[in-house]
Design a protein around this motif. Structure first.
Motif, PDB file in Angstrom:
ATOM      1  N   CYS A  74       0.823  -1.219   0.000  1.00  0.00           N
ATOM      2  CA  CYS A  74       0.000   0.000   0.000  1.00  0.00           C
ATOM      3  C   CYS A  74       0.857   1.270   0.000  1.00  0.00           C
ATOM      4  O   CYS A  74       0.339   2.374   0.233  1.00  0.00           O
ATOM      5  N   GLU A  75       2.148   1.094  -0.220  1.00  0.00           N
ATOM      6  CA  GLU A  75       3.076   2.229  -0.300  1.00  0.00           C
ATOM      7  C   GLU A  75       2.987   3.115   0.942  1.00  0.00           C
ATOM      8  O   GLU A  75       3.050   4.347   0.870  1.00  0.00           O
ATOM      9  N   GLY A  76       2.812   2.468   2.085  1.00  0.00           N
ATOM     10  CA  GLY A  76       2.761   3.186   3.349  1.00  0.00           C
ATOM     11  C   GLY A  76       1.417   3.813   3.669  1.00  0.00           C
ATOM     12  O   GLY A  76       1.231   4.358   4.764  1.00  0.00           O
ATOM     13  N   GLN A  77       0.469   3.724   2.734  1.00  0.00           N
ATOM     14  CA  GLN A  77      -0.837   4.367   2.935  1.00  0.00           C
ATOM     15  C   GLN A  77      -1.824   3.398   3.599  1.00  0.00           C
ATOM     16  O   GLN A  77      -2.899   3.106   3.078  1.00  0.00           O
ATOM     17  N   ILE A  78      -1.450   2.911   4.744  1.00  0.00           N
ATOM     18  CA  ILE A  78      -2.299   1.978   5.483  1.00  0.00           C
ATOM     19  C   ILE A  78      -2.008   2.114   6.969  1.00  0.00           C
ATOM     20  O   ILE A  78      -0.866   2.345   7.375  1.00  0.00           O
ATOM     21  N   THR A  79      -3.055   2.012   7.767  1.00  0.00           N
ATOM     22  CA  THR A  79      -2.913   1.984   9.223  1.00  0.00           C
ATOM     23  C   THR A  79      -3.303   0.593   9.700  1.00  0.00           C
ATOM     24  O   THR A  79      -4.376   0.089   9.354  1.00  0.00           O
TER      25      THR A  79
END
Length: 210
Positions: A194-199
């Motif tokens: 997610c290219e860092g776009q996830i929590t």
């Protein structure tokens, strides 16, 4: 005492029946969570099959099978309850109750015949049941925006991880369960996908059906 990694349980109840020298042996398998629940089912089945000669049973309850009980219900000692219990233990399942109802056919089966009949009927019922594995795992909640849904679903599919719950609001949340040893690998993989776009929020460690 450390928790065991997994245990097997009944997912869908089953039934089985055999006839031995005119005696009918009707076996029913139930998933149970407590001794009280098991005893209530035994009472219900005994009432349902009130005209049967015997309603013999065995159950194993607890993650480590710590609560067991069996009953011959009037059959010669060790010829009914114990064989049923051995079928449960042999299958490696817990939280399981098997009741075998016998309608007497007028012919005595003898000790060996009774053991075989109760064993075979219990095995037949267990074979018709669905068995699943409860695994010690960590619940993870994944929070992403809508343009990352496909990335998450693809990654989970590739790693054979099921989504247990989904919530679509301002963002999307997915609940998953992951074996404890795989948590770091899965969280790192999802973050990269997610290219860092996830929590990722780690939840309770417990037994889950995976």
């Amino acid at each position: 005492m450390s928790k065991r990694e997994s245990y097997r349980v009944i997912i869908e109840n089953g039934t089985g029946e055999i006839v031995e020298k005119k005696s009918r042996f009707i076996a029913n398998v139930f998933s149970v969570e407590s001794q009280q629940q098991a005893e209530e089912i035994i009472a219900k089945i005994s009432k349902e099959y009130w005209d049967a000669r015997h309603n013999c049973y065995a159950y194993v309850i607890g993650v480590n099978g710590e609560n067991t009980k069996c009953s011959d219900n009037g059959e010669p000692s060790g010829t009914a309850g114990k064989p049923i219990l051995e079928v449960i233990n042999g299958a490696g399942v817990t939280n399981t109750l098997i009741i075998v109802t016998r309608y007497f056919g007028g012919v005595l089966l003898g000790t060996g015949g009774l053991v075989r009949a109760y064993t075979q009927s219990a095995q037949a019922a267990l074979a018709s049941s669905e068995i699943g594995e409860m695994v010690l795992a960590r619940k993870l909640t994944l929070k992403v925006n809508y343009n990352m849904i496909n990335n998450v679903q693809y990654y989970l599919s590739q790693n054979e991880i099921n989504i247990s719950d989904s919530r679509y609001e301002a963002d999307v949340e997915f609940d998953i369960c992951v074996k404890e040893n795989d948590v770091s690998r899965i969280t790192d993989g999802l973050t990269q996908k997610c290219e860092g776009q996830i929590t990722i929020i780690e939840g309770d460690k417990d037994y889950y059906l995976l």
